[in-house]
Design an enzyme around this catalytic site. Sequence first.
Site, PDB file in Angstrom:
ATOM      1  N   LYS A 197       8.595 -47.607 -60.137  1.00  0.00           N
ATOM      2  CA  LYS A 197       9.182 -48.415 -61.210  1.00  0.00           C
ATOM      3  C   LYS A 197      10.515 -47.832 -61.664  1.00  0.00           C
ATOM      4  CE  LYS A 197       4.819 -50.245 -63.016  1.00  0.00           C
ATOM      5  NZ  LYS A 197       3.873 -50.257 -64.155  1.00  0.00           N
ATOM      6  N   ALA A 222       6.773 -45.324 -66.155  1.00  0.00           N
ATOM      7  CA  ALA A 222       5.453 -44.934 -66.654  1.00  0.00           C
ATOM      8  C   ALA A 222       4.402 -45.892 -66.123  1.00  0.00           C
ATOM      9  CB  ALA A 222       5.438 -44.934 -68.181  1.00  0.00           C
ATOM     10  N   ASP A 223       3.207 -45.361 -65.939  1.00  0.00           N
ATOM     11  CA  ASP A 223       2.096 -46.218 -65.541  1.00  0.00           C
ATOM     12  C   ASP A 223       0.792 -45.544 -65.961  1.00  0.00           C
ATOM     13  OD1 ASP A 223       1.820 -48.812 -63.752  1.00  0.00           O
ATOM     14  OD2 ASP A 223       0.062 -47.577 -63.391  1.00  0.00           O
ATOM     15  N   GLN A 224      -0.243 -46.368 -66.068  1.00  0.00           N
ATOM     16  CA  GLN A 224      -1.549 -45.854 -66.476  1.00  0.00           C
ATOM     17  C   GLN A 224      -2.640 -46.496 -65.631  1.00  0.00           C
ATOM     18  OE1 GLN A 224      -3.393 -47.211 -70.243  1.00  0.00           O
ATOM     19  NE2 GLN A 224      -3.381 -45.075 -70.860  1.00  0.00           N
TER      20      GLN A 224
END
Length: 206
Positions: A62, A78-80
């Site tokens: 990203k 960011a990612d989760q």
Amino acid sequence: MEKLLSMLILASASATRKALLAKAGLRFATHVANVYERALESEALAAGGDARDVALLLARHKAAAVSAHHPADVVIGADQTLSLGPELLHKPGSRAEAIAQLDHLRGKTHRLHAAVTLVRDGVLLWSDMQTAELTMREFSAAERDQVLELEGNDILGSVGSYRLEGPSIRLFETVTGDYFTILGLPLLPLLAALRDIAPELLEPQD
């Protein structure tokens, strides 16, 4: 010629991440990354990775995708991900899916993995990964439905079909880990990295 200052750009449409950065006093722009998340997830898992690897790969891609449009700027990716043992859960597509996810998590312990990266000119400057552990209690169907009613459509934007910062907190027994990690952005490590890599981006701007 006056040197142009770098900007801070968040490669995410997440209202929660935007609110966290704004409340920390950061000036930033947003640019939503166009990446094929499920394809990248499949790639990471096929290579023997787990939920943590998926989150980190997505955060990197990203940030890199947005950096291609803003090469001089510092981009936050960011990612989760949510793992229940070896299983990965995703955002629900409907209320029915949300009900099924909550019932699946009821009485069990799952983990939230939050990854964050900084990229400039396509180069990964820094990355970090944090994990929180959450246990849902044995709630009743009536309690579940009441929480879903209070949450409304907001629940459809949350992996696991809950928002810990909202009425969903009623469904939990214990939570272990950093609050910002649970919200999807390890904020304290990110701020430390910015102080080291680009301290000018933390200064007030006119």
